[in-house]
Design an enzyme around this catalytic site. Sequence first.
Site, PDB file in Angstrom:
ATOM      1  N   HIS A   1      31.321  30.609  20.936  1.00 42.32           N
ATOM      2  CA  HIS A   1      31.272  31.900  21.637  1.00 42.32           C
ATOM      3  C   HIS A   1      30.687  32.959  20.714  1.00 42.32           C
ATOM      4  CE1 HIS A   1      32.017  35.141  24.193  1.00 42.32           C
ATOM      5  NE2 HIS A   1      33.317  35.038  24.405  1.00 42.32           N
TER       6      HIS A   1
ATOM      7  N   PHE B   1      36.641  41.416  27.142  1.00 38.87           N
ATOM      8  CA  PHE B   1      37.907  42.122  26.999  1.00 38.87           C
ATOM      9  C   PHE B   1      37.734  43.552  27.515  1.00 38.87           C
ATOM     10  CE2 PHE B   1      39.907  39.671  23.147  1.00 38.87           C
ATOM     11  CZ  PHE B   1      40.015  38.552  23.959  1.00 38.87           C
TER      12      PHE B   1
ATOM     13  N   HIS C   1      30.507  31.780  32.132  1.00 37.71           N
ATOM     14  CA  HIS C   1      31.058  32.381  30.906  1.00 37.71           C
ATOM     15  C   HIS C   1      31.927  31.353  30.193  1.00 37.71           C
ATOM     16  CE1 HIS C   1      32.130  35.606  28.235  1.00 37.71           C
ATOM     17  NE2 HIS C   1      33.427  35.438  28.474  1.00 37.71           N
TER      18      HIS C   1
ATOM     19  N   CYS D   1      32.550  40.848  25.110  1.00 36.07           N
ATOM     20  CA  CYS D   1      31.761  39.625  25.268  1.00 36.07           C
ATOM     21  C   CYS D   1      30.748  39.696  26.402  1.00 36.07           C
ATOM     22  CB  CYS D   1      32.688  38.433  25.483  1.00 36.07           C
ATOM     23  SG  CYS D   1      33.883  38.238  24.146  1.00 36.07           S
TER      24      CYS D   1
ATOM     25  N   LYS E   1      28.778  27.160  26.058  1.00 39.56           N
ATOM     26  CA  LYS E   1      29.619  27.465  24.898  1.00 39.56           C
ATOM     27  C   LYS E   1      30.270  26.202  24.352  1.00 39.56           C
ATOM     28  CE  LYS E   1      30.772  32.297  26.025  1.00 39.56           C
ATOM     29  NZ  LYS E   1      30.117  32.421  27.353  1.00 39.56           N
TER      30      LYS E   1
ATOM     31  N   GLU F   1      37.716  32.368  36.354  1.00 40.37           N
ATOM     32  CA  GLU F   1      36.289  32.421  36.683  1.00 40.37           C
ATOM     33  C   GLU F   1      35.917  31.371  37.721  1.00 40.37           C
ATOM     34  OE1 GLU F   1      31.854  32.054  34.592  1.00 40.37           O
ATOM     35  OE2 GLU F   1      33.643  31.409  33.500  1.00 40.37           O
TER      36      GLU F   1
END
Length: 411
Positions: free
Chosen positions: A338, A399, A301, A161, A333, A312
């Site tokens: 996403h 990831f 994010h 991502c 998002k 985060e």
Amino acid sequence: MSKRRVVVTGLGSTNPLGPDVETSWRALLAGESGVKTIDFPWVADLPVSIAAPVKVDPSEVLERVELRKLDRGEAFALISARQAWKDALSPDVDKKRLGVVIASGIGGVTTLIDQYDIWRTKGARSVSPHTVPMLMPNGPAAHVALELGARAGVHTPVSACASGAEAIGYAFEMIRNSRADIVLAGGVEAAIHPLPIAAFASMKALSTRNEDPSAASRPYDLDRDGFVLGEGGAVLVLEEYGSAKARGAKIYCEILGQGITSDGYHIAAPDPEGDGVRRAVQLALQDAGITNKDVSHINAHATSTPAGDIAEAGALETALGNHYDQVAVSATKSMTGHLLGGAGAIESIFCALAVSEQIAPPTMNIDQLDPAINLDVVRDKPRELTGEKIIALNDSFGFGGHNIVLVFGSI
């Protein structure tokens, strides 16, 4: 040798909010959602029946003869790149100084699965001869490069991502270090398909708020339960500052720096301490030659997963020090879903426009802010960004522990 300045002179996108940048940006500022119930027959077998497909299907934009040879993600790349190139006024550039960096987190997964099904049911002779060019992750970048004749380099970072943001960072370095004068950079993803949805759902990564699609993606909300899978593409034209000025191009903003780190923690889970994120922010600020007090805005994010948002937010709070509550944080998002490998690219466009228009987009669907979130989240409606110079960060994480932070600044 001094490093060259890099600016953004073109924007293009097709995504869940709209078929172009202008439509998408206005929808974003209005708090509109691109998430909806998907009505394919296979949805009945899945625990998740919502997603964020592109607002306008590629079949309404591209000719059928062209689509036959393209994976859906490649179609997104061409549509976005053509828009961005036109927006940049189709610059006359030496092709040996023109590059392309377009990322994908997964590649042509739908092509791979669909062609496997054709082989299994109809035999080998029925498999498309275009299968390999359609499924390869570098296909989107290659198609754009072929169309424009780019010869300075064609690249495809794959970092889950964080891929779209890493592509922009790679392009930034190509120009800054004089490998190219103009680079088209961005990311795409096309994975709204039963297998990816089933796989993400099996990981408990997706929201199951099927009864209320537009409210399902809810970063920072106490009741968030996962992300909503989106699709689309976004491409930016990056250009050396002197070149852009000389030809009278519109300059949206400048890219000032980037920070790249890795967690070394887990294949999918974020480091709960957020050390990699914190270091990425600090390295980005250092690279840009600014301090935490210069930051006006962050497009986080913030995927809407319970663990990810907390990690985060905590890292940002630490990295920004006593300035953390004076930065307008948006989690877009909440409206786009996403886009995986396309997320960092569309959010970079939103950062460029936030800087250019001096406005931070809202974060939607926060009914009850998680008490663990101490950031100044822009909620429900846009917020004006003030100051002599607007600085925005774009956070992207993936990831595998990939962390990318980009710094955008007003000219």
